[in-house]
Motif scaffolding. Structure first.
Motif, short mmCIF file in Angstrom:
data_model
loop_
_atom_site.label_atom_id
_atom_site.label_comp_id
_atom_site.label_asym_id
_atom_site.label_seq_id
_atom_site.Cartn_x
_atom_site.Cartn_y
_atom_site.Cartn_z
N SER A 107 0.84 -1.20 0.00
CA SER A 107 0.00 0.00 0.00
C SER A 107 0.87 1.25 0.00
CB SER A 107 -0.92 0.02 1.23
OG SER A 107 -1.83 -1.07 1.21
N SER A 108 0.28 2.38 -0.35
CA SER A 108 1.00 3.66 -0.31
C SER A 108 1.53 3.92 1.09
CB SER A 108 0.07 4.80 -0.73
OG SER A 108 -0.20 4.75 -2.11
N GLY A 109 2.76 4.43 1.15
CA GLY A 109 3.39 4.72 2.43
C GLY A 109 4.34 3.65 2.91
N ARG A 110 4.23 2.46 2.35
CA ARG A 110 5.14 1.38 2.77
C ARG A 110 6.56 1.73 2.31
NH1 ARG A 110 4.29 -5.16 1.97
NH2 ARG A 110 6.21 -5.80 3.04
N ARG A 111 7.53 1.53 3.23
CA ARG A 111 8.92 1.86 2.93
C ARG A 111 9.71 0.58 2.67
NH1 ARG A 111 11.16 6.62 5.17
NH2 ARG A 111 12.69 5.44 6.40
N LEU A 112 10.33 0.54 1.51
CA LEU A 112 11.12 -0.61 1.10
C LEU A 112 12.60 -0.23 1.21
CD1 LEU A 112 9.02 -1.56 -2.04
CD2 LEU A 112 8.76 -2.40 0.30
N ARG A 113 13.35 -0.98 1.98
CA ARG A 113 14.73 -0.63 2.31
C ARG A 113 15.72 -1.22 1.32
NH1 ARG A 113 17.90 -3.07 7.51
NH2 ARG A 113 19.88 -1.94 7.30
N LEU A 114 16.60 -0.37 0.81
CA LEU A 114 17.74 -0.80 0.02
C LEU A 114 18.98 -0.58 0.86
CD1 LEU A 114 15.46 0.08 -2.14
CD2 LEU A 114 17.35 0.10 -3.77
N LYS A 115 19.47 -1.63 1.48
CA LYS A 115 20.55 -1.54 2.45
C LYS A 115 21.84 -1.02 1.81
CE LYS A 115 22.97 -4.30 5.95
NZ LYS A 115 23.10 -5.64 6.55
N GLY A 116 22.43 -0.02 2.47
CA GLY A 116 23.73 0.49 2.04
C GLY A 116 23.71 1.38 0.82
N ARG A 117 22.51 1.77 0.34
CA ARG A 117 22.44 2.61 -0.87
C ARG A 117 22.21 4.07 -0.54
NH1 ARG A 117 22.55 -0.56 -5.57
NH2 ARG A 117 22.97 1.49 -6.50
N GLY A 118 22.38 4.45 0.74
CA GLY A 118 22.32 5.86 1.12
C GLY A 118 23.68 6.51 0.96
N LEU A 119 23.96 7.53 1.77
CA LEU A 119 25.25 8.20 1.69
C LEU A 119 26.33 7.30 2.25
CD1 LEU A 119 24.31 11.83 2.84
CD2 LEU A 119 24.64 10.99 0.51
N PRO A 120 27.50 7.25 1.59
CA PRO A 120 28.59 6.39 2.09
C PRO A 120 29.15 6.92 3.40
CG PRO A 120 29.34 7.73 0.24
CD PRO A 120 27.87 7.96 0.36
N ASN A 121 29.87 6.04 4.08
CA ASN A 121 30.50 6.41 5.35
C ASN A 121 31.93 5.88 5.35
OD1 ASN A 121 31.29 6.94 7.94
ND2 ASN A 121 29.65 5.82 8.94
N PRO A 122 32.93 6.76 5.19
CA PRO A 122 34.32 6.28 5.11
C PRO A 122 34.77 5.55 6.37
CG PRO A 122 34.15 8.58 4.40
CD PRO A 122 32.84 8.22 5.01
#
Length: 315
Positions: free
Chosen positions: A258-273
């Motif tokens: 349904s609308s509003g459901r959040r699907l997570r893509l692990k590690g695809r945000g901002l990198p962290n050195p």
């Protein structure tokens, strides 16, 4: 005799303060209480306390001994185990006599400071003794903001910035490390305010501000993007392409989304050195055609006739 002040309290820092933050705290206090600037009667004594605290805590070995033995650290022989010392103090044992020499307290018996101690404590940081008996004033640390897009924060790179000050205009080439976040500070050593009488300049800190983005919402290192879905993709499941700052990725939409459901893509945000990167969340939004063809209308009407689903019923 008044009890010794804690050196960390004197500088207003936590006991786990980093060397850089310790130096910033010292510079700020030194500019405030330097006797060449502050004419209050107590400023000179405060300045000496600040300089003594910094002189100890900025030296790794002295700081280690201070953390181990507290105000007694100058009196404790080098080969004494901290736990043995603590047990002896707890048991009421006598404290060893205070030794003379370089390791002794910088204060003389008259309550002042000797010339050699002034040079040791103030000379290194303030660049030598000035005409007034105190060293030159170090340059002030400065801050400026730098606005980046999410893509620039993700990849890093080079930026040329222009700083317009009250007495000069400077152009600097800045290296943006990958994965900087909103509010993070980038340090440019020696690019801050000028020091007086050839004293060391301060540092320039660029505060990162991420510009609003038409696609991504940023929370720390996590990103959220809207994922438009057709009704049948949400109902039946589908593999859907998602744009990320690092390129296109695929997300599997579970059946019954349904609308509003959040699907997570692990590690695809901002990198962290220095650790785990952020995640990207695709937030489902079910879309319907603005205009239906005759066949689409017929199929939707057929679905409405046979379906018992009521989105407004309470579970």
């Amino acid at each position: 005799m008044a009890p010794s002040r804690d050196f960390y309290d004197t500088l207003g820092v936590a006991r786990d303060v980093s060397a850089d933050d310790l130096q910033r705290a010292y510079r700020k206090l030194a500019r405030t209480y330097h006797p060449d600037i502050n004419k209050d009667p107590g400023a000179e004594e405060r300045f000496k306390d600040i300089s003594e605290a910094y002189d100890v805590l900025s030296d790794p070995e002295q700081r280690r001994r201070y953390d181990s033995f507290g105000p007694d650290f100058r009196q404790v022989p080098p080969d004494v185990d901290p736990q043995t010392w603590a047990r002896a103090r707890a048991g009421g044992g006598r404290r060893p006599r205070r030794r003379n020499g370089p390791a002794a307290d910088a204060r003389t018996q008259s309550g002042g400071f000797s010339d050699i101690d002034l040079e040791t404590m103030f000379g290194g940081m303030f660049g030598g003794r000035g005409a007034g008996g105190f060293g030159p004033i170090p340059g002030a640390d400065q801050e400026a903001e730098i606005e980046l897009t999410v893509e620039e924060a993700y990849t890093g790179g080079r930026r040329t910035i222009t700083l317009a000050g009250t007495d000069d205009r400077r152009t600097l080439d800045v290296t943006i490390p990958p994965g900087v976040t909103d509010g993070q500070r980038i340090r440019l050593s020696g690019q801050g305010g000028r020091g007086g009488d050839r004293a060391a300049p301060g540092d320039l800190f660029l505060v990162v501000r991420l510009a609003p983005h038409p696609r991504y919402r940023v929370n720390g290192r996590d990103l959220t993007v809207t994922l438009p879905l057709a009704p049948w993709e949400a109902a039946l499941s589908a593999s859907v392409a998602v744009d990320t700052p690092g390129g296109e990725a695929k997300v599997q939409v579970p059946a019954g989304t349904s609308s509003g459901r959040r699907l997570r893509l692990k590690g695809r945000g901002l990198p962290n050195p220095r650790g785990r990167p952020g995640d990207l969340y695709a937030e489902a939004r079910i879309m319907v055609p603005a205009r239906l063809s005759d066949e689409e209308r017929r199929l939707f009407e057929q679905l409405a006739a046979v379906s018992t689903f009521n989105p407004r019923s309470r579970p």
